[in-house]
Design a protein around this motif. Sequence first.
Motif: not given
Length: 439
Positions: A319-333
């Motif tokens: 799992x890529x935590x440092x990729x997940x952070x921007x992925x969460x932002x892509x999904x929620x902004x």
Amino acid sequence: MRLSRYFMPILKENPKEAEIVSHRLMLRTGMIRQQSQGIYSWLPLGKRVLDKVNAIIREEQNRAGAIELSMPTLQSAELWQESGRYEDYGKEMLRIRDRQDRPMLYGPTNEEMITDIFRSSVKSYKSLPLNLYHIQLKFRDEIRPRFGTMRSREFLMKDAYSFDLTQADAIHSYNKMFVAYLRTFDRLGLRAIPMRADTGPIGGNHSHEFIILADTGESEVYCHKSFVDFDIPAADTDFDSVDGLQSVFDKWTSVYAATSEMHDEAAFGTIPEGDRLSARGIEVGHIFYFGTKYSEPMGAKVQGPDGKEHLVHMGSYGIGPTRLVPAIIEASHDENGIIWPASVAPFDAVVINMKPGDEACDTTCDRLYVALQNAGKDVLYDDTDDRAGTKFATADLIGVPVQVIAGPRAVAAGEVELKDRKTGARETLTIEAAINKLT
Ligand code: ATP
Ligand code: MG
Ligand code: MG
Ligand code: MG
């Protein structure tokens, strides 16, 4: 945390180099800073989110029976020569020499090292199943690092490795991680879809990439729409139940989902047109059963119940935590900034003092700040002299779920205003009621 004493270097302008919204917002909010191409510092605000993501990953790994350890970033080339991957890996691997001229490398992944740890101490099937993981930096000299930490060269990975006596046991271990991943991404506020991935010479259908749908994703994906309604396995899932986990796996793999590499137009065509989803996606996790691929060249064997030696069956789970952070932002902004899901928000609430220096405002804010902190909440206290507009814009930009606004007029009436970042809904409550609501 008092904002006046915090380190949160907000940018007023949109950084030109950022092509996608998550990269833009992570730079603007001062979550990250690029140190050299594809290599980032995580500044305090970003670090808070990253730590919360890691904590959720860790909880779900532990729940599924995986055990945490920590392996180094630097590895000896010898191990990789044993597995045959030292030559094969190519230019993504950063190769280094130490002062004795010994070849070393910055680990892009850890199959070799974990197999070495395993073979040095596990000798009997009685020690199995075993799943060991760590959350550690990796380095891959990506040909095209981009989108901030979405595709960086140095990045964090949670990588788990399972060891089993037989293939059937290994599939159970695989299913444990499959369920853990569904739960992890759900808790991060994401709907990740497991999609069949290439298994190469290993064969079978036990490799899945977990993909989040996003227009800015780098993968082309095709799937059935029904994934949106599938239930996430509960926290009290019995991970020892072979059949129970298998039925979750069967359900989640019962309808079509594939990335472009595995896409089968004919199979996709059998889905009613209105249920077909062809979109772009971000790979946030990848699980893989690979049998004896490493145990064989590296001699990782255990004694079985039959008294004979058996090569162990392995799987790896990233799992890529440092990729997940921007992925969460892509999904929620939205147009004003980030909207963090509560589970990973850097702060649970921000207390906005509209008039620092005003005795009533200061007293009220101090009281709120202390009460929320005592209740175990992470609170940001905007005690700066910034203009009201700036404070509101900052609070919206950094995406803290709840804003507690203390202005002189409301405070004089013993009240504060609560604003929900996501819905924009506002309500005025007594200070007491506000504290009760937030604790
Ligand atoms: P990609 O297809 O995006 O290059 P990968 O298939 O090479 O990723 P894996 O080897 O499957 O990656 O690694 C497991 C996880 O690590 C990925 O699912 C992803 O979340 C993360 N990851 C891989 N490469 C990077 C990177 N360069 N930057 C950030 N995260 C990464
Ligand atoms: Mg890659
Ligand atoms: Mg990939
Ligand atoms: Mg992958």
